[in-house]
Design a protein around this motif. Structure first.
Motif, PDB file in Angstrom:
ATOM      1  N   ASN A 267       1.071  -1.127   0.132  1.00  0.00           N
ATOM      2  CA  ASN A 267      -0.163   0.152   0.245  1.00  0.00           C
ATOM      3  C   ASN A 267       0.796   1.153   0.201  1.00  0.00           C
ATOM      4  O   ASN A 267       0.647   2.361  -0.822  1.00  0.00           O
ATOM      5  N   ARG A 268       1.796   1.231   0.808  1.00  0.00           N
ATOM      6  CA  ARG A 268       2.811   2.230   0.971  1.00  0.00           C
ATOM      7  C   ARG A 268       3.631   2.887  -0.574  1.00  0.00           C
ATOM      8  O   ARG A 268       3.593   3.547  -0.967  1.00  0.00           O
ATOM      9  N   ARG A 269       4.036   1.613  -1.018  1.00  0.00           N
ATOM     10  CA  ARG A 269       4.672   1.358  -2.280  1.00  0.00           C
ATOM     11  C   ARG A 269       4.006   2.305  -3.394  1.00  0.00           C
ATOM     12  O   ARG A 269       4.143   2.952  -4.094  1.00  0.00           O
ATOM     13  N   LEU A 270       2.427   1.530  -3.314  1.00  0.00           N
ATOM     14  CA  LEU A 270       1.553   2.009  -4.344  1.00  0.00           C
ATOM     15  C   LEU A 270       1.282   3.612  -4.507  1.00  0.00           C
ATOM     16  O   LEU A 270       1.054   4.381  -5.306  1.00  0.00           O
ATOM     17  N   PHE A 271       0.912   4.059  -3.060  1.00  0.00           N
ATOM     18  CA  PHE A 271       0.782   5.469  -2.949  1.00  0.00           C
ATOM     19  C   PHE A 271       1.817   6.387  -3.055  1.00  0.00           C
ATOM     20  O   PHE A 271       1.734   7.458  -3.341  1.00  0.00           O
ATOM     21  N   GLN A 272       2.988   5.747  -3.205  1.00  0.00           N
ATOM     22  CA  GLN A 272       4.307   6.478  -3.458  1.00  0.00           C
ATOM     23  C   GLN A 272       4.515   6.853  -4.974  1.00  0.00           C
ATOM     24  O   GLN A 272       5.072   7.723  -5.451  1.00  0.00           O
ATOM     25  N   GLU A 273       3.856   5.931  -5.549  1.00  0.00           N
ATOM     26  CA  GLU A 273       4.078   5.943  -7.051  1.00  0.00           C
ATOM     27  C   GLU A 273       2.761   6.543  -7.794  1.00  0.00           C
ATOM     28  O   GLU A 273       2.811   6.944  -8.891  1.00  0.00           O
ATOM     29  N   ILE A 274       1.866   7.479  -6.954  1.00  0.00           N
ATOM     30  CA  ILE A 274       0.972   8.199  -7.421  1.00  0.00           C
ATOM     31  C   ILE A 274       1.445   9.266  -8.356  1.00  0.00           C
ATOM     32  O   ILE A 274       2.492  10.077  -7.993  1.00  0.00           O
ATOM     33  N   LEU A 275       0.832   9.606  -9.421  1.00  0.00           N
ATOM     34  CA  LEU A 275       1.312  10.629 -10.506  1.00  0.00           C
ATOM     35  C   LEU A 275       1.732  11.876  -9.705  1.00  0.00           C
ATOM     36  O   LEU A 275       0.658  12.368  -8.801  1.00  0.00           O
ATOM     37  N   PRO A 276       2.534  12.947 -10.091  1.00  0.00           N
ATOM     38  CA  PRO A 276       2.402  14.183  -9.545  1.00  0.00           C
ATOM     39  C   PRO A 276       1.291  15.186  -9.929  1.00  0.00           C
ATOM     40  O   PRO A 276       0.527  14.968 -10.699  1.00  0.00           O
ATOM     41  N   GLY A 277       0.865  15.849  -9.082  1.00  0.00           N
ATOM     42  CA  GLY A 277      -0.446  16.776  -9.071  1.00  0.00           C
ATOM     43  C   GLY A 277      -1.812  15.985  -8.329  1.00  0.00           C
ATOM     44  O   GLY A 277      -2.667  16.547  -8.624  1.00  0.00           O
ATOM     45  N   THR A 278      -1.306  14.959  -7.993  1.00  0.00           N
ATOM     46  CA  THR A 278      -2.584  14.122  -6.965  1.00  0.00           C
ATOM     47  C   THR A 278      -2.244  14.228  -5.843  1.00  0.00           C
ATOM     48  O   THR A 278      -1.268  14.161  -5.349  1.00  0.00           O
ATOM     49  N   ASP A 279      -3.397  14.195  -4.868  1.00  0.00           N
ATOM     50  CA  ASP A 279      -3.379  13.906  -3.493  1.00  0.00           C
ATOM     51  C   ASP A 279      -3.023  12.646  -3.070  1.00  0.00           C
ATOM     52  O   ASP A 279      -3.754  11.496  -3.668  1.00  0.00           O
ATOM     53  N   ALA A 280      -1.968  12.215  -2.337  1.00  0.00           N
ATOM     54  CA  ALA A 280      -1.765  10.917  -1.922  1.00  0.00           C
ATOM     55  C   ALA A 280      -2.869  10.338  -1.210  1.00  0.00           C
ATOM     56  O   ALA A 280      -2.898   9.077  -1.330  1.00  0.00           O
ATOM     57  N   VAL A 281      -3.627  11.100  -0.335  1.00  0.00           N
ATOM     58  CA  VAL A 281      -4.567  10.558   0.276  1.00  0.00           C
ATOM     59  C   VAL A 281      -5.931  10.100  -0.452  1.00  0.00           C
ATOM     60  O   VAL A 281      -6.533   8.820  -0.119  1.00  0.00           O
ATOM     61  N   SER A 282      -6.093  10.766  -1.368  1.00  0.00           N
ATOM     62  CA  SER A 282      -7.586  10.460  -1.978  1.00  0.00           C
ATOM     63  C   SER A 282      -7.466   9.932  -3.141  1.00  0.00           C
ATOM     64  O   SER A 282      -8.404   9.749  -4.036  1.00  0.00           O
ATOM     65  N   ASP A 283      -6.231  10.013  -3.821  1.00  0.00           N
ATOM     66  CA  ASP A 283      -5.898   9.454  -5.224  1.00  0.00           C
ATOM     67  C   ASP A 283      -6.852  10.690  -6.400  1.00  0.00           C
ATOM     68  O   ASP A 283      -7.122  10.034  -7.290  1.00  0.00           O
ATOM     69  N   LYS A 284      -7.127  11.822  -6.067  1.00  0.00           N
ATOM     70  CA  LYS A 284      -7.643  12.649  -6.783  1.00  0.00           C
ATOM     71  C   LYS A 284      -6.943  13.921  -7.111  1.00  0.00           C
ATOM     72  O   LYS A 284      -6.011  14.171  -6.349  1.00  0.00           O
ATOM     73  N   PRO A 285      -7.262  14.629  -8.207  1.00  0.00           N
ATOM     74  CA  PRO A 285      -6.261  15.798  -8.459  1.00  0.00           C
ATOM     75  C   PRO A 285      -6.379  16.755  -7.140  1.00  0.00           C
ATOM     76  O   PRO A 285      -7.519  16.881  -6.691  1.00  0.00           O
TER      77      PRO A 285
END
Length: 129
Positions: free
Chosen positions: A58-76
């Motif tokens: 889970n931590r690894r996946l959230f670190q891979e989130i694209l720039p410009g998105t919120d790490a918590v909500s996975d929304k812009p």
């Protein structure tokens, strides 16, 4: 028991057999509980390992989130949403203005006789729908 008139050797043997059976049943239940306890401890250990693995993933996946998105909500991010909403509003206003001008042009063409009345009526009816 022997001193009592009702305490015959047969009764003593029956009571001893009942006591032995009860004791065996208690031992069986205790062994069953111990084996269940061992099984549950192993299962608990496996579940803890699985939980740790999933947390790492889970931590690894959230670190891979694209720039410009919120790490918590996975929304812009909120500022990105506001900028996008503003751009869409401006685009809508431009399109509405173009539409208004096109309708004016159609009316002028109708007044000048450049379009058949039926064609213009069809276009205007489509617009109203």
């Amino acid at each position: 028991w022997r001193a009592l008139p009702r305490g015959s050797p047969q009764q003593l043997a029956e009571r001893y057999a009942d006591l032995a059976a009860s004791h065996c049943e208690a031992l069986r239940l205790r062994e069953e509980k111990e084996s269940d306890n061992v099984r549950l401890q192993l299962e608990n250990t496996q579940l803890r390992r699985e939980t740790r693995r999933l947390r790492r993933e889970n931590r690894r996946l959230f670190q891979e989130i694209l720039p410009g998105t919120d790490a918590v909500s996975d929304k812009p991010a909120t500022s990105d949403l506001a900028a996008e909403a503003e751009a869409l509003r401006v685009q809508l206003e431009r399109l509405q203005e173009k539409h208004r001008r096109a309708l004016q042009q159609l009316r002028r063409c109708r007044a000048a006789g450049g379009l058949a009345a039926s064609e213009l009526d069809e276009l205007l009816e489509e617009e109203e729908k």
